[in-house]
Structures are given as C-alpha cells and as structure tokens.
Write a protein that holds these residues in place. Sequence first.
Motif, PDB file in Angstrom:
ATOM      1  N   ALA A   3      42.930  -9.452  38.219  1.00 31.42           N
ATOM      2  CA  ALA A   3      42.183  -9.656  36.813  1.00 31.42           C
ATOM      3  C   ALA A   3      41.225 -10.781  37.012  1.00 31.42           C
ATOM      4  O   ALA A   3      40.928 -11.377  38.100  1.00 31.42           O
ATOM      5  CB  ALA A   3      42.976 -10.336  35.600  1.00 31.42           C
ATOM      6  N   SER A   4      39.893 -10.532  36.476  1.00 29.53           N
ATOM      7  CA  SER A   4      38.865 -11.347  36.507  1.00 29.53           C
ATOM      8  C   SER A   4      39.139 -12.554  35.263  1.00 29.53           C
ATOM      9  O   SER A   4      39.021 -12.132  33.893  1.00 29.53           O
ATOM     10  CB  SER A   4      37.455 -10.713  36.297  1.00 29.53           C
ATOM     11  OG  SER A   4      37.343 -10.032  34.938  1.00 29.53           O
ATOM     12  N   VAL A   5      39.121 -13.796  35.641  1.00 30.55           N
ATOM     13  CA  VAL A   5      39.393 -14.718  34.535  1.00 30.55           C
ATOM     14  C   VAL A   5      38.454 -15.726  34.584  1.00 30.55           C
ATOM     15  O   VAL A   5      38.216 -16.431  35.762  1.00 30.55           O
ATOM     16  CB  VAL A   5      40.845 -15.485  35.073  1.00 30.55           C
ATOM     17  CG1 VAL A   5      41.127 -16.440  33.808  1.00 30.55           C
ATOM     18  CG2 VAL A   5      41.847 -14.255  35.359  1.00 30.55           C
ATOM     19  N   LEU A   6      37.892 -16.003  33.475  1.00 33.78           N
ATOM     20  CA  LEU A   6      36.782 -17.117  33.418  1.00 33.78           C
ATOM     21  C   LEU A   6      37.358 -18.379  33.222  1.00 33.78           C
ATOM     22  O   LEU A   6      38.590 -18.664  32.306  1.00 33.78           O
ATOM     23  CB  LEU A   6      35.974 -16.832  32.118  1.00 33.78           C
ATOM     24  CG  LEU A   6      34.945 -17.994  31.531  1.00 33.78           C
ATOM     25  CD1 LEU A   6      33.790 -18.009  32.614  1.00 33.78           C
ATOM     26  CD2 LEU A   6      34.323 -17.892  30.408  1.00 33.78           C
ATOM     27  N   TYR A   7      37.250 -19.180  33.923  1.00 32.71           N
ATOM     28  CA  TYR A   7      37.709 -20.872  33.838  1.00 32.71           C
ATOM     29  C   TYR A   7      36.331 -21.718  33.229  1.00 32.71           C
ATOM     30  O   TYR A   7      35.586 -21.840  33.763  1.00 32.71           O
ATOM     31  CB  TYR A   7      38.442 -21.077  35.140  1.00 32.71           C
ATOM     32  CG  TYR A   7      39.434 -20.665  35.366  1.00 32.71           C
ATOM     33  CD1 TYR A   7      39.917 -19.522  35.915  1.00 32.71           C
ATOM     34  CD2 TYR A   7      40.885 -21.415  34.944  1.00 32.71           C
ATOM     35  CE1 TYR A   7      41.074 -19.037  36.037  1.00 32.71           C
ATOM     36  CE2 TYR A   7      41.794 -21.093  35.081  1.00 32.71           C
ATOM     37  CZ  TYR A   7      42.130 -19.717  35.803  1.00 32.71           C
ATOM     38  OH  TYR A   7      43.297 -19.313  36.062  1.00 32.71           O
TER      39      TYR A   7
END
Lengths: 193, 193
Positions: A3-7
């Motif tokens: 998954a691509s996860v923005l932090y």
Amino acid sequence: MSASVLYMSMSLDGYIAGPNDEPGNPGGDDFHRLHDWFIAPDGELIRPPGPAGQLMDEWDAAGALLAGRRTAEQVDHWGGDHHGVPIFVLSHRPPGPSAANYPLVTYVTDGIVPAMAQAKAAAGDRNVLVHGAHTAQRALEAGVLDELQIHQIPVLFGGGRRLFEMLPSRVELEIDRVIDTPEATHIRYRVRH
Amino acid sequence: MSASVLYMSMSLDGYIAGPNDEPGNPGGDDFHRLHDWFIAPDGELIRPPGPAGQLMDEWDAAGALLAGRRTAEQVDHWGGDHHGVPIFVLSHRPPGPSAANYPLVTYVTDGIVPAMAQAKAAAGDRNVLVHGAHTAQRALEAGVLDELQIHQIPVLFGGGRRLFEMLPSRVELEIDRVIDTPEATHIRYRVRH
C-alpha cells in the motif's frame, strides 16, 4: 498487499508547516511543535512510549519512500539513506548536485503515476511511505494513494501551509485505526477508490 | 465548573460546510455527509450506538447555547427550543421577525465576551454549548472558549467553509478524550489559556 501510505503530522487546523516557511526557516515558525512527539529538541528521533511506538516500526518496515522535492530537499534527502530503502522524489526538474550523489535517490520527472509505479515496484510486498503535502494531493487526485496516517497534533497553528488545500473533489475515507496518546491522535484512514 | 464547549462536525480537511453554502442550499453541497453520524436522511436525530451516544447526553446536559447568527438562522433557531435552555445568538444586527417570537432566544450585539458572559450566567453550573465557525473563532481569540469537541468525519471535502480560517495566533490544546467509532473520531480538547 503493498500500500502507499501518507505519513504526516498535522495541526488540528490542518497545517503541516508554520508561517514563513523559507529556506532559512525550513517548515516555518514552530515547525518542531508538530513533530515533538517523535523528535527531541536536539533533532534525535525518539521512540514514543506506548502504542505510538509501532508507528516507528511501520516506517522501518516500508520498502520505498516517495516524497516531494520540497520535503526531500528540506532534509537533504535524509542524507541519502532512509533506513536503506530506495527514495523517489517527484519533481518537474532534474535533481540538484547533492541529490545526484546519493545512489538510493531517484528523481522522477514525469508525474505522480509513474513515480508511484516505480516506488511500488521497488517496495515489492512492502509499503510505500509517502511524504509531503503537494505529493499527497497529486497522489489523491490520481487515485494512487491508498492510506493516510495522520498524526493530529493538539494545537491550532493559525497559519502556514495546509496538507489539504486544493483537492478537486470529495474523497471518501474509512477509519482503519486510532492510536490515542496525550501527544497526538494518530488516525489511519483507507482511501475509498 | 461550567465550561464553554464548541461542538462541530468537521471533515479531515477542516470543512464544516460544503461548497455553495447559500440560503437555498444551507450548509452547502454534501452538508449531510458531515452529520450523518447522528442525523438520519429524513432529518431525525439518531442516537449513535456505542460510546458516541454519550455525546447526545452531553448536549442535553448543557445549560445554555451560544451560536452565531448564520448557524442559528440556518436551523430557524432550533424552532425556538433547544432542549428547553436559553439560546444566545451573536450578531451585529438585531434579530429578524422569526427570532423575535422565540422567548428563549436572545440576540447579543455587543460582542463575544458579553455574549459568553450572559450564556455562562444562564447556564449556571452547567456547560455552554457553542456552535458555529465564526463564533468559535471569535471565542478562541477572546480567550472565552474552554473546550472543543470535534467530530472528525472520514472524508475530504476539497472545498467549502473551514472551521479554523483566520486565527491570529497559535492556540495550544490538550487532548481530553477520544471516542473512536467507524463513523467519526470524536476528539475533545481543552484550550490552554
């Protein structure tokens, strides 16, 4: 699945950088306030006590990093090494001289979709860690951002740079996990594609 | 002790009303999306299941209501009756004809500080329930808002009216309570005066 996860650490009023965000004042006034839950005054990373500590493990488990140029240059591309994984930087222009010396840093100049594709390919089964307001918005628009991990800080900034500024349409989210600590409310959302 | 508590439903990107918020379209496009955790499609209030239900009890325990004129007029001053408590409306102008017929509704035209003082006096030992973005910001500026109960909705609106738009300076908060439900993250903050 990867998954691509923005932090991102964000004030309650939506700011991820303070006023006067300039080269001599990276992140703007009071930028540290948004990050003191995991960065000590001397700049050292600290592992938050309790359940927020697992956020650090998640960063370290990511297989690639995708960041905007502004974010990447602000921290000198993490010295070329973010826990040893490939770093992709989204930009319209070629890299500057410092970035060119970092073998793990790749500039992608043809847009968010190929940038994310390269980052996902590099990450394999692991997640892609996404950083930066501009990059996040482009990724949301293009439908290539899977999750948002927002560290919501109990402060109203009153000014600065917002994480969400110019989205062209409504985006529905799903609350995946809330980590409740005195320093921040860590909310993880899934994007409904 | 009596506290003034702002209650607002807000999207993750900070909107409390959608685009095109006009008299014929109160709250703007998709306004209901921010409130469907406690308002059914037919407009009936519903008690959310689980721990979020206590939020309803807190509203009902408040001893007075303070709202901005825009908010108050949008709902016809709650028909003149918000669980039987006095309703104070902050405005620069005298009330219109409908509000003048509601004995529990009082317009306060000399600013947020006297308005809050009147509401607190009327509430006695009970809390003052505060509604409205403009009123919230004036109360924060004037230092007369004690707590914020934000119902953070898992959606990005992309446009509309923001809760926090023009604060003159940083405001530090303290996380008092987080109620984690699939429909919303209900975060209660204390304002550090």
